[in-house]
Design a protein around this motif. Structure first.
Motif, PDB file in Angstrom:
ATOM      1  N   LEU A 114       0.851  -1.190   0.000  1.00 19.62           N
ATOM      2  CA  LEU A 114       0.000   0.000   0.000  1.00 19.62           C
ATOM      3  C   LEU A 114       0.882   1.233   0.000  1.00 19.62           C
ATOM      4  O   LEU A 114       1.726   1.399   0.898  1.00 19.62           O
ATOM      5  N   TYR A 115       0.710   2.116  -0.997  1.00 21.19           N
ATOM      6  CA  TYR A 115       1.537   3.315  -1.137  1.00 21.19           C
ATOM      7  C   TYR A 115       0.644   4.544  -1.274  1.00 21.19           C
ATOM      8  O   TYR A 115      -0.469   4.467  -1.821  1.00 21.19           O
ATOM      9  N   HIS A 116       1.124   5.660  -0.792  1.00 24.30           N
ATOM     10  CA  HIS A 116       0.305   6.872  -0.790  1.00 24.30           C
ATOM     11  C   HIS A 116       0.033   7.400  -2.195  1.00 24.30           C
ATOM     12  O   HIS A 116      -0.952   8.108  -2.432  1.00 24.30           O
ATOM     13  N   ASP A 117       0.903   7.084  -3.159  1.00 20.04           N
ATOM     14  CA  ASP A 117       0.731   7.596  -4.512  1.00 20.04           C
ATOM     15  C   ASP A 117       0.177   6.548  -5.477  1.00 20.04           C
ATOM     16  O   ASP A 117       0.253   6.714  -6.688  1.00 20.04           O
ATOM     17  N   GLN A 118      -0.403   5.464  -4.943  1.00 24.27           N
ATOM     18  CA  GLN A 118      -0.910   4.418  -5.829  1.00 24.27           C
ATOM     19  C   GLN A 118      -2.165   4.884  -6.565  1.00 24.27           C
ATOM     20  O   GLN A 118      -2.942   5.712  -6.053  1.00 24.27           O
ATOM     21  N   SER A 144      -8.391  -1.641  -0.507  1.00 25.86           N
ATOM     22  CA  SER A 144      -7.834  -0.487  -1.216  1.00 25.86           C
ATOM     23  C   SER A 144      -6.940  -0.947  -2.362  1.00 25.86           C
ATOM     24  O   SER A 144      -5.721  -0.769  -2.326  1.00 25.86           O
ATOM     25  N   SER A 199      -5.085  -1.180  -6.047  1.00 28.23           N
ATOM     26  CA  SER A 199      -4.530  -0.227  -7.008  1.00 28.23           C
ATOM     27  C   SER A 199      -4.401  -0.893  -8.372  1.00 28.23           C
ATOM     28  O   SER A 199      -4.662  -2.091  -8.534  1.00 28.23           O
ATOM     29  N   THR A 215       4.884  -3.418   3.470  1.00 29.96           N
ATOM     30  CA  THR A 215       3.966  -2.459   4.082  1.00 29.96           C
ATOM     31  C   THR A 215       4.093  -2.416   5.596  1.00 29.96           C
ATOM     32  O   THR A 215       4.214  -1.344   6.193  1.00 29.96           O
TER      33      THR A 215
END
Length: 285
Positions: free
Chosen positions: A154-158, A196, A198, A242
């Motif tokens: 999980l990445y903030h810019d995905q 969530s 992506s 993560t």
């Protein structure tokens, strides 16, 4: 889950029929208040594979042994006494509306092929139907379900993707893994991002379908062998990018046949690989 009871009375008072069913009322129940886990009152697919392994290995030396396994409204009857099995089926037919389909060939979307060497389980039709449903029948096959040392997380810019489609496809893959232990780890990884997903996660799911298309005839062989129980475990210490939690994996054999397997992220972060491995062994046992 609530149990609903239906009673039917004759005119003179005694109960004529009784029926109970489980009714899910999710809109009135709260996790942690009314329940802590979900439970389905059906046989696990692991149990089905164990039963088939026993049927392939044993000549049922106990005499007059009959085994019955039920999944919702489907059942398997096996044993070493044909007359006893027929009596059981007649009794069940007198109590419930049912029909015998003869030798087991198809069960819960799993194809069952029996030969003198043993039993073969596959989901070829399930895979082809799934590929047709998703429009991926003409996809280019690949060899492996996931990249080595992948960085899925999980990445903030995905970039987000269609959440409902993602959850539906992953659910299909989870069911496919009942006869495809080779995708168990890969499916456990993408299952962690249901809330969530992506575009990267969706790309990984699509790749799993490409693997399934190329190996649609693969499955699980249940052959004649010994009667030992064997188990193997492994874990990747701090493998998640993560949260640094590890993923444990195990598989077990009954009578030389692979019957259970699992790949699951552990609940806490362990301080050493040794502690990590012990936890994996505990889950296997």
């Amino acid at each position: 889950m609530l149990t609903k009871h239906l009673f039917f009375f004759d005119t003179d008072g005694p109960i004529d029929r009784y029926k109970a069913r489980l009714v899910e009322k999710g809109y009135t129940q709260t996790y942690g208040v009314y329940y802590l886990e979900t439970f389905a009152p059906v046989a696990k697919l692991n149990t089905v594979r164990v039963l088939l392994s026993l049927a392939a290995n044993y000549d049922w030396p106990l005499g007059k042994l009959t085994a019955l396994i039920i999944y919702v409204d489907d059942m398997i009857v096996t044993g070493d006494d044909q007359a006893e099995m027929q009596n059981l089926q007649k009794y069940l037919a007198s109590e419930f509306e049912m029909k015998s389909l003869g030798d087991l060939k198809y069960f819960l979307g799993i194809e069952v092929a029996k030969s003198k060497h043993g039993i073969f389980l596959s989901q070829r039709k399930y895979i082809l139907d799934l590929l047709a449903e998703t429009g991926m029948l003409d996809c280019k096959p690949i060899d492996t379900p996931s990249e080595q040392n992948h960085k899925l997380g999980l990445y903030h810019d995905q970039v987000p993707t269609d959440k409902k489609r993602y959850q539906r496809l992953v659910g299909k893959l989870i069911y496919l893994s009942h006869t495809r232990p080779d995708i168990a780890y890969a499916v456990s990884v993408v299952s962690q991002f249901m809330h969530s997903p992506s575009e990267d996660h969706m790309g990984a799911v699509d790749a799993y379908f490409e693997v399934s298309e190329s190996d649609s005839c693969k499955g699980v062989n249940i052959l004649h062998g010994h009667t030992y129980v064997e188990g193997y475990t492994d874990a990747d210490w701090a493998g998640s990018v993560t949260d640094k939690r590890s993923t444990s994996g195990y598989f077990t054999f009954v009578g030389g046949n692979l019957v259970t397997w699992r790949s699951k992220k552990q609940k806490v972060v362990y301080r050493s690989s040794a502690e990590d491995e012990y936890r994996g062994m505990t889950q296997c046992v």
